[in-house]
Design a protein around this motif. Structure first.
Motif, mmCIF file in Angstrom:
data_model
loop_
_atom_site.group_PDB
_atom_site.id
_atom_site.type_symbol
_atom_site.label_atom_id
_atom_site.label_comp_id
_atom_site.label_asym_id
_atom_site.label_seq_id
_atom_site.Cartn_x
_atom_site.Cartn_y
_atom_site.Cartn_z
ATOM 1 N N PRO A 13 0.790 -1.234 0.000
ATOM 2 C CA PRO A 13 0.000 0.000 0.000
ATOM 3 C C PRO A 13 0.825 1.289 0.000
ATOM 4 C CG PRO A 13 -0.864 -1.541 1.611
ATOM 5 C CD PRO A 13 0.435 -2.099 1.119
ATOM 6 N N SER A 14 2.087 1.204 0.401
ATOM 7 C CA SER A 14 2.914 2.412 0.388
ATOM 8 C C SER A 14 3.202 2.878 -1.040
ATOM 9 C CB SER A 14 4.222 2.185 1.141
ATOM 10 O OG SER A 14 5.017 1.223 0.480
ATOM 11 N N GLN A 15 2.919 2.033 -2.033
ATOM 12 C CA GLN A 15 3.105 2.396 -3.432
ATOM 13 C C GLN A 15 1.846 3.013 -4.046
ATOM 14 O OE1 GLN A 15 6.188 2.186 -4.770
ATOM 15 N NE2 GLN A 15 6.729 1.513 -2.720
ATOM 16 N N SER A 16 0.750 3.030 -3.300
ATOM 17 C CA SER A 16 -0.515 3.573 -3.775
ATOM 18 C C SER A 16 -0.457 5.089 -3.842
ATOM 19 C CB SER A 16 -1.650 3.148 -2.830
ATOM 20 O OG SER A 16 -2.815 3.891 -3.071
ATOM 21 N N GLU A 17 -1.275 5.681 -4.713
ATOM 22 C CA GLU A 17 -1.366 7.142 -4.774
ATOM 23 C C GLU A 17 -1.981 7.711 -3.492
ATOM 24 O OE1 GLU A 17 -5.540 7.937 -7.062
ATOM 25 O OE2 GLU A 17 -3.825 7.415 -8.309
ATOM 26 N N LYS A 18 -2.621 6.866 -2.724
ATOM 27 C CA LYS A 18 -3.224 7.275 -1.446
ATOM 28 C C LYS A 18 -2.349 6.866 -0.260
ATOM 29 C CE LYS A 18 -6.991 8.870 -3.264
ATOM 30 N NZ LYS A 18 -7.431 10.237 -3.133
ATOM 31 N N SER A 19 -1.080 6.622 -0.499
ATOM 32 C CA SER A 19 -0.180 6.160 0.571
ATOM 33 C C SER A 19 -0.046 7.176 1.707
ATOM 34 C CB SER A 19 1.195 5.809 0.010
ATOM 35 O OG SER A 19 1.806 6.963 -0.540
ATOM 36 N N SER A 20 -0.328 8.439 1.423
ATOM 37 C CA SER A 20 -0.243 9.451 2.493
ATOM 38 C C SER A 20 -1.238 9.152 3.616
ATOM 39 C CB SER A 20 -0.506 10.849 1.932
ATOM 40 O OG SER A 20 -1.832 10.945 1.442
ATOM 41 N N LEU A 21 -2.283 8.395 3.317
ATOM 42 C CA LEU A 21 -3.265 8.024 4.339
ATOM 43 C C LEU A 21 -2.665 7.086 5.389
ATOM 44 C CD1 LEU A 21 -6.370 7.394 2.085
ATOM 45 C CD2 LEU A 21 -5.894 9.397 3.489
ATOM 46 N N LEU A 22 -1.526 6.485 5.078
ATOM 47 C CA LEU A 22 -0.882 5.553 5.999
ATOM 48 C C LEU A 22 0.081 6.238 6.959
ATOM 49 C CD1 LEU A 22 -0.153 2.676 3.480
ATOM 50 C CD2 LEU A 22 -1.999 2.817 5.153
ATOM 51 N N GLU A 23 0.337 7.518 6.743
ATOM 52 C CA GLU A 23 1.232 8.243 7.641
ATOM 53 C C GLU A 23 0.617 8.267 9.039
ATOM 54 O OE1 GLU A 23 1.814 12.076 5.900
ATOM 55 O OE2 GLU A 23 2.811 11.239 4.141
ATOM 56 N N ILE A 24 1.457 8.271 10.043
ATOM 57 C CA ILE A 24 1.005 8.233 11.435
ATOM 58 C C ILE A 24 -0.046 9.303 11.702
ATOM 59 C CG2 ILE A 24 1.714 8.542 13.843
ATOM 60 C CD1 ILE A 24 2.669 5.912 12.721
ATOM 61 N N ARG A 25 0.181 10.527 11.242
ATOM 62 C CA ARG A 25 -0.748 11.627 11.533
ATOM 63 C C ARG A 25 -2.094 11.456 10.840
ATOM 64 N NH1 ARG A 25 -1.098 15.067 7.323
ATOM 65 N NH2 ARG A 25 0.484 14.886 5.721
ATOM 66 N N ARG A 26 -2.168 10.601 9.835
ATOM 67 C CA ARG A 26 -3.414 10.406 9.082
ATOM 68 C C ARG A 26 -4.178 9.154 9.491
ATOM 69 N NH1 ARG A 26 -4.101 12.806 4.059
ATOM 70 N NH2 ARG A 26 -6.209 12.100 4.467
ATOM 71 N N ARG A 27 -3.570 8.267 10.251
ATOM 72 C CA ARG A 27 -4.222 6.991 10.570
ATOM 73 C C ARG A 27 -5.493 7.167 11.386
ATOM 74 N NH1 ARG A 27 0.983 3.121 11.841
ATOM 75 N NH2 ARG A 27 1.895 3.376 9.780
ATOM 76 N N GLU A 28 -5.461 8.020 12.385
ATOM 77 C CA GLU A 28 -6.636 8.220 13.234
ATOM 78 C C GLU A 28 -7.829 8.741 12.433
ATOM 79 O OE1 GLU A 28 -9.215 8.203 16.327
ATOM 80 O OE2 GLU A 28 -7.231 7.308 16.327
ATOM 81 N N PRO A 29 -7.677 9.790 11.609
ATOM 82 C CA PRO A 29 -8.823 10.242 10.822
ATOM 83 C C PRO A 29 -9.337 9.182 9.844
ATOM 84 C CG PRO A 29 -7.115 11.922 10.836
ATOM 85 C CD PRO A 29 -6.539 10.696 11.474
#
Length: 100
Positions: free
Chosen positions: A32-48
């Motif tokens: 999933p880190s290769q996805s265009e939405k990989s920024s959603l996996l960043e620590i600051r984004r996981r909760e939302p």
């Protein structure tokens, strides 16, 4: 597995379709880190992301998006702030935010 379980929620509530589509785009990749939405996996984004997904599932099941405890804490904080605005110092002995 995820697509089978989550696809049942698509189209039930329009406001959650975008978030579910983002989740599906992550599930489509073996990494999933290769996805265009990989920024959603960043620590600051996981909760939302988790909150949005949980909200979509709960809304589809006609359940409240927040627990009774969350609502009580929220109401207590609002009530305490209202008391403090009316009579400063009257509610200074207890701070609900200290318990969070």
């Amino acid at each position: 597995f995820g697509k089978q379980q989550l696809s049942q929620f698509l189209g039930k509530r329009k406001e959650f379709d975008d978030q579910l589509s983002d989740v599906f785009s992550l599930l489509a990749f073996s990494d999933p880190s290769q996805s265009e939405k990989s920024s959603l996996l960043e620590i600051r984004r996981r909760e939302p992301v988790a909150a949005a997904l949980n909200g979509a599932i709960l809304a589809a099941q006609n359940q409240s998006r927040s627990s009774a405890l969350e609502r009580i804490v929220s109401h207590t904080i609002v009530a305490q702030e209202a008391c403090a605005a009316v009579a400063p110092g009257a509610s200074s002995l207890v701070c609900a935010k200290d318990f969070l």
